[in-house]
Design a protein around this motif. Structure first.
Motif, mmCIF file in Angstrom:
data_model
loop_
_atom_site.group_PDB
_atom_site.id
_atom_site.type_symbol
_atom_site.label_atom_id
_atom_site.label_comp_id
_atom_site.label_asym_id
_atom_site.label_seq_id
_atom_site.Cartn_x
_atom_site.Cartn_y
_atom_site.Cartn_z
ATOM 1 N N PHE A 24 -40.576 53.594 25.160
ATOM 2 C CA PHE A 24 -40.823 52.188 24.842
ATOM 3 C C PHE A 24 -42.252 51.988 24.384
ATOM 4 C CE2 PHE A 24 -41.638 52.651 29.377
ATOM 5 C CZ PHE A 24 -42.886 52.073 29.516
ATOM 6 N N VAL A 51 -37.753 49.201 22.648
ATOM 7 C CA VAL A 51 -37.167 50.310 23.407
ATOM 8 C C VAL A 51 -36.479 51.259 22.442
ATOM 9 C CG1 VAL A 51 -35.531 50.958 25.217
ATOM 10 C CG2 VAL A 51 -36.859 48.839 25.436
ATOM 11 N N VAL A 105 -30.258 53.662 28.516
ATOM 12 C CA VAL A 105 -30.584 52.773 29.631
ATOM 13 C C VAL A 105 -29.288 52.314 30.295
ATOM 14 C CG1 VAL A 105 -31.654 50.589 30.326
ATOM 15 C CG2 VAL A 105 -32.716 51.983 28.529
ATOM 16 N N VAL A 142 -35.490 57.750 27.132
ATOM 17 C CA VAL A 142 -35.848 56.354 26.889
ATOM 18 C C VAL A 142 -37.365 56.302 26.696
ATOM 19 C CG1 VAL A 142 -35.852 53.995 27.775
ATOM 20 C CG2 VAL A 142 -33.972 55.542 28.369
ATOM 21 N N ALA A 161 -32.376 53.053 23.716
ATOM 22 C CA ALA A 161 -31.800 52.010 24.569
ATOM 23 C C ALA A 161 -30.379 52.363 25.021
ATOM 24 C CB ALA A 161 -31.806 50.668 23.842
#
Length: 128
Positions: free
Chosen positions: A15, A52, A58, A13, A55
């Motif tokens: 961002f 993000v 997540v 992940v 994603a």
């Protein structure tokens, strides 16, 4: 425009936050301490400034009726504090890469803090 980048420990992940970061807070509530292992420092980011990547990695945990916590499903890094009813999402300060250009500005939920440490930085402390 400034872009702040970050990621989880394994990189699944990633961002980006466009623009300056708001001063972070340090939350000492029981939930934050149990999830992070200590207190949790985060900055509130308008949703439209957060991008993000990864994603799908997540995982979301509903830690209360009003908030869910986002973490990497691969390495377990805690990344997001998400109250879906708000226009912003909190991003973990420890996940940012490099300097953030901001400083902690307040401690919250200090009535719940652990007995094994003191808060002695002179910043404001809210019981809740």
């Amino acid at each position: 425009m400034t872009v702040h980048r970050g990621s989880c420990l394994c990189g699944a992940v990633r961002f980006e936050v466009a623009g300056d970061l708001a001063p972070p807070d340090a939350c000492h509530c029981t939930i934050c301490r149990k999830l992070s292992g200590h207190y949790f420092a985060s900055t509130d980011v308008p949703r439209d400034r957060l991008t993000v990547h990864g994603a799908e990695a997540v995982r979301w945990y509903p830690s209360s009726e009003k908030v869910r916590r986002g973490f990497c499903g691969t390495c377990g890094a805690q990344l997001f504090f998400d109250p879906p009813h708000r226009d912003s999402i909190a991003v973990a300060m420890g996940a940012f890469e490099g300097g953030t250009g901001t400083r902690l500005h307040i401690h919250i939920f200090v009535a719940d803090k652990g007995d094994y440490y003191d808060i002695a930085d002179g910043l404001p402390q809210n019981a809740q």
